[in-house]
Design a protein around this motif. Structure first.
Motif, mmCIF file in Angstrom:
data_model
loop_
_atom_site.group_PDB
_atom_site.id
_atom_site.type_symbol
_atom_site.label_atom_id
_atom_site.label_comp_id
_atom_site.label_asym_id
_atom_site.label_seq_id
_atom_site.Cartn_x
_atom_site.Cartn_y
_atom_site.Cartn_z
ATOM 1 N N GLY A 274 0.801 -1.220 0.000
ATOM 2 C CA GLY A 274 0.000 0.000 0.000
ATOM 3 C C GLY A 274 0.828 1.262 0.000
ATOM 4 N N GLY A 275 1.994 1.213 -0.611
ATOM 5 C CA GLY A 275 2.846 2.403 -0.713
ATOM 6 C C GLY A 275 3.583 2.719 0.567
ATOM 7 N N PRO A 276 4.449 1.823 1.061
ATOM 8 C CA PRO A 276 5.170 2.056 2.323
ATOM 9 C C PRO A 276 6.372 2.974 2.131
ATOM 10 C CG PRO A 276 5.784 -0.073 1.409
ATOM 11 C CD PRO A 276 4.757 0.517 0.472
ATOM 12 N N HIS A 277 6.118 4.253 1.810
ATOM 13 C CA HIS A 277 7.227 5.174 1.586
ATOM 14 C C HIS A 277 8.066 5.338 2.847
ATOM 15 C CE1 HIS A 277 5.981 6.427 -2.431
ATOM 16 N NE2 HIS A 277 4.732 6.382 -1.989
ATOM 17 N N LEU A 280 10.498 2.533 3.035
ATOM 18 C CA LEU A 280 11.591 2.738 2.088
ATOM 19 C C LEU A 280 12.580 3.758 2.623
ATOM 20 C CD1 LEU A 280 12.912 2.259 -0.638
ATOM 21 C CD2 LEU A 280 11.360 3.943 -1.632
ATOM 22 N N SER A 281 12.093 4.833 3.193
ATOM 23 C CA SER A 281 12.966 5.857 3.758
ATOM 24 C C SER A 281 13.814 5.284 4.881
ATOM 25 C CB SER A 281 12.126 7.040 4.260
ATOM 26 O OG SER A 281 12.947 7.998 4.887
ATOM 27 N N GLU A 282 13.184 4.468 5.744
ATOM 28 C CA GLU A 282 13.940 3.865 6.832
ATOM 29 C C GLU A 282 14.961 2.864 6.305
ATOM 30 O OE1 GLU A 282 11.047 2.183 9.401
ATOM 31 O OE2 GLU A 282 10.330 4.116 10.175
ATOM 32 N N ALA A 283 14.589 2.116 5.282
ATOM 33 C CA ALA A 283 15.529 1.131 4.726
ATOM 34 C C ALA A 283 16.753 1.807 4.124
ATOM 35 C CB ALA A 283 14.822 0.276 3.670
ATOM 36 N N LEU A 284 16.528 2.976 3.540
ATOM 37 C CA LEU A 284 17.645 3.699 2.924
ATOM 38 C C LEU A 284 18.346 4.624 3.903
ATOM 39 C CD1 LEU A 284 16.033 4.688 -0.512
ATOM 40 C CD2 LEU A 284 17.440 2.700 0.026
ATOM 41 N N LEU A 286 17.369 7.552 4.829
ATOM 42 C CA LEU A 286 17.333 8.865 4.205
ATOM 43 C C LEU A 286 15.993 9.523 4.522
ATOM 44 C CD1 LEU A 286 18.761 8.032 0.655
ATOM 45 C CD2 LEU A 286 19.953 9.251 2.482
ATOM 46 N N PRO A 287 15.962 10.853 4.551
ATOM 47 C CA PRO A 287 14.680 11.543 4.736
ATOM 48 C C PRO A 287 13.730 11.216 3.590
ATOM 49 C CG PRO A 287 16.533 13.049 5.039
ATOM 50 C CD PRO A 287 17.098 11.787 4.470
ATOM 51 N N PRO A 288 12.427 11.163 3.853
ATOM 52 C CA PRO A 288 11.464 10.856 2.787
ATOM 53 C C PRO A 288 11.550 11.800 1.597
ATOM 54 C CG PRO A 288 10.420 10.699 4.940
ATOM 55 C CD PRO A 288 11.781 11.267 5.174
ATOM 56 N N ALA A 289 11.768 13.105 1.890
ATOM 57 C CA ALA A 289 11.866 14.063 0.789
ATOM 58 C C ALA A 289 13.069 13.759 -0.104
ATOM 59 C CB ALA A 289 11.957 15.485 1.333
ATOM 60 N N GLN A 290 14.168 13.284 0.493
ATOM 61 C CA GLN A 290 15.354 12.940 -0.294
ATOM 62 C C GLN A 290 15.072 11.744 -1.193
ATOM 63 O OE1 GLN A 290 18.016 14.728 -0.344
ATOM 64 N NE2 GLN A 290 19.353 13.449 -1.584
ATOM 65 N N VAL A 291 14.339 10.764 -0.665
ATOM 66 C CA VAL A 291 13.982 9.591 -1.462
ATOM 67 C C VAL A 291 13.107 10.003 -2.640
ATOM 68 C CG1 VAL A 291 12.803 7.367 -1.429
ATOM 69 C CG2 VAL A 291 14.204 8.058 0.512
ATOM 70 N N LYS A 292 12.156 10.913 -2.396
ATOM 71 C CA LYS A 292 11.284 11.375 -3.480
ATOM 72 C C LYS A 292 12.079 12.073 -4.569
ATOM 73 C CE LYS A 292 7.184 11.943 -0.545
ATOM 74 N NZ LYS A 292 6.210 12.910 0.027
ATOM 75 N N ARG A 293 13.092 12.856 -4.167
ATOM 76 C CA ARG A 293 13.914 13.532 -5.186
ATOM 77 C C ARG A 293 14.668 12.512 -6.040
ATOM 78 N NH1 ARG A 293 14.735 17.651 -1.204
ATOM 79 N NH2 ARG A 293 16.658 16.691 -0.469
ATOM 80 N N VAL A 305 22.838 3.772 -2.832
ATOM 81 C CA VAL A 305 21.383 3.908 -2.709
ATOM 82 C C VAL A 305 20.682 2.902 -3.624
ATOM 83 C CG1 VAL A 305 19.427 5.451 -3.103
ATOM 84 C CG2 VAL A 305 21.486 6.317 -1.988
ATOM 85 N N LEU A 306 21.193 2.735 -4.836
ATOM 86 C CA LEU A 306 20.601 1.758 -5.747
ATOM 87 C C LEU A 306 20.723 0.346 -5.187
ATOM 88 C CD1 LEU A 306 19.306 0.898 -8.357
ATOM 89 C CD2 LEU A 306 21.518 1.101 -9.501
ATOM 90 N N ASP A 307 21.872 0.010 -4.624
ATOM 91 C CA ASP A 307 22.034 -1.316 -4.026
ATOM 92 C C ASP A 307 21.083 -1.502 -2.845
ATOM 93 O OD1 ASP A 307 23.987 -1.962 -5.852
ATOM 94 O OD2 ASP A 307 25.641 -1.342 -4.565
ATOM 95 N N ALA A 308 20.893 -0.434 -2.037
ATOM 96 C CA ALA A 308 19.953 -0.523 -0.917
ATOM 97 C C ALA A 308 18.522 -0.691 -1.413
ATOM 98 C CB ALA A 308 20.076 0.726 -0.041
ATOM 99 N N LEU A 309 18.172 -0.020 -2.514
ATOM 100 C CA LEU A 309 16.844 -0.195 -3.102
ATOM 101 C C LEU A 309 16.646 -1.638 -3.576
ATOM 102 C CD1 LEU A 309 16.287 3.060 -5.202
ATOM 103 C CD2 LEU A 309 14.868 2.244 -3.319
ATOM 104 N N ALA A 310 17.669 -2.218 -4.167
ATOM 105 C CA ALA A 310 17.576 -3.611 -4.608
ATOM 106 C C ALA A 310 17.357 -4.541 -3.415
ATOM 107 C CB ALA A 310 18.833 -4.002 -5.377
#
Length: 650
Positions: A274-277, A280-284, A286-293, A305-310
């Motif tokens: 359901g869109g757990p932004h 995702l921010s906690e996993a990375l 990083l602040p949520p706004a930074q993830v959105k950018r 960051v790409l490896d953490a996203l994977a």
């Protein structure tokens, strides 16, 4: 290289602002300074300090120096990662007492109502254990914080005002006043700090460190004709990270393509929950706004960051295929290379340098392995040649030993024959028969060859005699016959010649066995393996050899072999060779080998004539089209010998 981003949970900030004074002019903009700075420092897009970790002291909270120092002391004890101390107000600079930060009741005559900067320095040095300590002073004479504890004007210490591991930023030098323009919301210095945090620094790095932050603020203040700020750093203090940069660079086509692919890759995992932004921010981290950018292309997500996203996508049960992850990394590198941000480009070039270094290391290992295999094959070939040479030499030595044994046996037989021939004459000279007849007992001659053949089976046997036949009657005396002495001399001559000829042949055989080695004396030196010389040739080789000894020689011997390695796969080798003796061309020719692993023999066993002193060997590729110019050269048993001529002695 920047220090790690400070952990908000283990960091503290103390913001001190004095706007109202009893004896000094009021500074109403200071209240706005403290309020806005606290808001920005608690913003998750910038630093994200918890509210209880960001303490603002103003109004009644700054009435007592003791209360202010107690609050600062507590924050210094609690901070483990970073501590930020900010002061905005009037600065006092008595000639002999160093820098003081004025509180509401303080002035140059009431220093007891001011914060002695030495006390702040002591707290940071002795109490605080945080690895990052920042001090920002927006006051007049802030540069006095760089002076020694005696307050000597303009004497700046190399240890950053005695605060080890700290970054110190001031609004003005030790003799200049800070500026609080009337009608402006913030003071001049803090206003630029707030603007840089709130709007970001154009073309600045993703993480704003103290050095890039200072250069931007200083440039903006100088452009507006306002006091120039000062900074001091110690122990990489100029690389302390302050906050994330809010400025979004213009999205390039490469960055847009990367962001679009990144969003498409992470969207299934986001939709599943359901869109757990926030997850995702906690996993990375990083602040949520930074993830959105990152997902919109305003910033280029770096490799980590790409490896953490994977990893995040994998944790939700839908791992990225390897080819999709490789495609994302390729898009990331293209976006970083096309970026106008220097730090972002630097990330690309560093990764490219590491990649090229890895490829070079792998290539070097492959080349080393290939070279080792080639060297192993070459040594195996040399070993095979050496074994064959040993076998051939052993056979030749066995043959020569047998020849010598037979010659010795023949010499012994000849000696016995000479003694038998001389025995009758000796008897005639010592005494004659009683009848007065000078007769010599007749005895049948014995052939040397027959006695040699009988030698191996027992005592010598005269094969031309018949033991059972009666003796022949004595012949009548012939007055014309030669006297016995003449007959004896003839027999002696025959016997001597019969012995001398085999001896001469034996001496000739031994002389022909005498060889003189050829030793390298000039030109390219070969690899030596026993009495075999080996070259690895690229193009052409020339080597000189000298006779190792003074024995007379007139014959060159040895076997020259041309070999082709695997590097000439599909191409033959064609080479011209020449042998010169004592500076004169002796023999030359052309040799050709069609395929790798094969070779061709070039005989070098030639008679020459005069005594040989020096031999020069030259071999080189003909350079013909379609041929390979690298090959191996092996000269087995090079040497000089003396030819034996049977008629030489006559």
């Amino acid at each position: 290289m920047n220090t790690p981003f400070p952990d908000p949970a283990r960091s503290r900030a103390v913001l001190i602002g004095v706007a109202d004074y009893e004896k000094l002019p009021d500074l109403p903009a200071v209240t706005n300074n403290v309020s806005k700075l606290r808001e920005l420092l608690m913003d998750g897009d910038l630093w994200g300090l918890p509210e209880e970790h960001c303490i603002a002291l103003s109004g009644e909270d700054v009435a007592s120096a003791q209360e202010v120092m107690q609050t600062l002391h507590t924050a210094a004890e609690q901070a483990k990662d970073a501590l930020l101390v900010y002061f905005a107000g009037h600065g006092l600079s008595p000639l002999k007492f160093g820098l003081h930060l004025a509180l509401p009741g303080g002035d140059s005559e009431r220093l007891y109502n001011a914060l002695d900067f030495n006390h702040i320095r002591h707290t940071l040095m002795e109490v605080c254990t945080a690895r990052q300590r920042l001090v920002i002073l927006d006051c007049c004479y802030g540069g006095r914080a760089f002076a020694d504890h005696l307050g000597a004007p303009n004497e700046e210490l190399a240890d950053l005002a005695g605060i080890k591991g700290t970054y110190l930023l001031t609004a003005a030098s030790a003799t200049a006043r800070a500026l609080a323009p009337k009608g402006e919301e913030f003071t001049a210095f803090t206003g630029e700090i707030i603007k840089a945090l709130d709007q970001g620094i154009p073309d600045g790095p993703d993480l704003l460190d103290t050095d890039s932050f200072f250069r931007h603020v200083r440039r903006e203040l100088i452009a507006k004709g306002r006091p120039e700020p000062q900074q001091r750093a110690d122990h990489f203090g100029h690389r302390i990270v302050l906050a994330h940069n809010r400025w979004d660079q213009a999205v390039s086509p490469e960055a847009a393509a990367y962001a679009q692919a990144l969003g498409a890759a992470v969207r299934p995992a986001l939709d599943e929950r359901g869109g757990p932004h926030r997850d995702l921010s906690e996993a990375l981290a990083l602040p949520p706004a930074q993830v959105k950018r990152y997902l919109k292309g305003g910033r280029i997500a770096p490799k980590q960051v790409l490896d953490a996203l994977a990893d995040f996508i994998r944790s939700y049960g839908s791992p990225l295929p390897a080819e999709d992850l490789a495609r994302l990394h390729a898009l990331r590198r293209a976006a970083q290379r096309a970026s106008k941000d220097t730090d972002t480009q630097l990330l690309y070039w560093r990764e490219e340098a590491d990649r090229l270094k890895t490829e070079l290391d792998d290539l070097a290992q492959e080349l080393d392995g290939s070279a080792l295999r080639a060297e192993r094959d070459r040594l195996l070939r040399q070993l095979g040649h050496a074994r064959q040479y040993v076998r051939d030499t052993a056979g030749e030595l066995a043959d020569e030993r047998e020849n010598v044994r037979l010659l010795r046996r023949e010499v012994d037989v000849l000696r016995r024959q000479v003694r038998r021939l001389l025995a009758p004459e000796s008897t005639a000279e010592t005494g004659e028969s009683a009848a007065g007849d000078s007769t010599v007992s007749a005895k049948a001659p014995v052939r040397v060859a027959d006695e040699v053949r009988a030698e191996g089976d027992g005592p010598a046997v005269a094969l031309d005699t018949v033991p059972d036949a009666p003796p022949a009657p004595a012949a009548p005396h012939d007055a014309t016959a030669p006297p016995p002495s003449a007959r004896g001399a003839g027999c002696v001559l025959v016997a001597v010649l019969s012995a001398a000829v085999p001896l001469y042949l034996l001496i000739g055989v031994f002389v022909s066995l005498v060889t003189v080695d050829l030793k390298p004396s000039g030109g390219r030196q070969p690899t030596v393996a026993g009495d075999t010389y080996i070259w690895d040739v690229a193009g052409r080789v020339e080597s000189e050899f000298a006779a190792d000894g003074g024995a007379p020689t007139d014959r060159l011997q040895g076997s020259l072999r041309l070999e082709v390695g695997r590097e000439c796969e599909g191409n033959p080798v064609e080479a011209e060779w020449e042998i010169a003796i004592d500076g004169h061309r002796f023999k030359n020719g052309t040799a050709k080998v069609e395929k790798p692993g094969a070779g061709t023999e070039i005989a070098t066993d030639f008679p020459y004539g005069p005594t040989v002193h020096e031999v020069t060997l030259s071999v080189g590729s003909t350079g013909a089209a379609g041929t390979c110019d690298t090959f191996g050269l092996v000269w087995e048993g090079p040497g000089l010998s003396k030819s034996y001529d049977v008629f030489y002695a006559f």
